[in-house]
Write an enzyme that holds these catalytic residues in place. Structure first.
Site, PDB file in Angstrom:
ATOM      1  CG  HIS A  62      35.009  36.059  30.723  1.00  0.00           C
ATOM      2  ND1 HIS A  62      34.495  34.848  31.118  1.00  0.00           N
ATOM      3  CD2 HIS A  62      35.431  35.897  29.457  1.00  0.00           C
ATOM      4  CE1 HIS A  62      34.596  33.992  30.112  1.00  0.00           C
ATOM      5  NE2 HIS A  62      35.170  34.602  29.099  1.00  0.00           N
ATOM      6  CE1 TYR A 131      31.586  34.026  38.504  1.00  0.00           C
ATOM      7  CE2 TYR A 131      32.367  31.779  38.751  1.00  0.00           C
ATOM      8  CZ  TYR A 131      31.675  32.735  38.040  1.00  0.00           C
ATOM      9  OH  TYR A 131      31.070  32.397  36.846  1.00  0.00           O
TER      10      TYR A 131
END
Length: 185
Positions: A62, A131
């Site tokens: 992604h 993240y």
């Protein structure tokens, strides 16, 4: 210096020493000033995310429109980062990294905007993948995705039949996304 540049612009590896004793360990995972020096700009992190995955999971490539700073806090994973920016000199290149346990592999990755990342869990333990990102998630974001097994990226995944989302299983290849790119001529 704890921040290592790579041959893909915008992709950094952050290594800090681990201080172990009989209680466990302590380690610093990043400093903004070191990332700023390596990037030539100050990254701004606005949102933190936590992905929890069972063994055998692969989360597809992604490329959201933001910077990411990733870290595996539990378990062991292989991360792959691909440059899918058509104007980049490293377009179509992919690099892999082992993240998480054992302690010698507790690195962090800075993944610049436009780079696509993917990871798969390794071993028999669940993986917690954190993240931080430079923008807020919105349902309308343009999130280009690429097939995990794209032959042009040639990532050597350590699993052949991963557990993945239906959407990730249907991601297009780079050639599908950029059929007229000069790399294919």
């Amino acid at each position: 210096m704890p921040v290592e540049t790579t041959d893909i612009p915008g992709l950094l590896v952050v290594h800090w020493p681990t201080h172990d004793d009989d209680r466990g360990f302590f380690r610093q995972t990043y400093q903004i000033r070191e990332l700023t020096e390596a990037l030539g700009r100050e990254p701004v992190l606005r949102q933190g995310n936590h992905s929890h995955s069972v063994p055998g999971v692969l989360r597809g490539f992604h490329a959201e429109p933001w910077d990411k700073l990733v870290y595996v806090v539990r378990g062991h994973a292989m991360a792959a980062v691909a440059d899918i920016r058509p104007d980049s000199p490293s377009f179509g290149e992919a690099r892999t990294f082992l993240l998480g346990d054992p302690p010698g592999e507790r690195s962090r990755l800075f993944i610049g905007e436009g780079l696509a990342n993917s990871f798969c869990t390794l071993g028999t333990e669940n993986v917690d993948y954190l993240y931080d990102v430079s923008d807020y998630w919105r349902p309308d974001i343009d999130k280009p995705s690429v097939a995990w097994d794209d032959p042009d990226l040639a990532v050597e995944w350590p699993i052949s039949d991963p557990i993945m989302s239906e959407a990730d299983a249907k991601n297009p290849t780079l050639r599908d996304l950029f059929p007229a790119h000069t790399r294919w001529s």
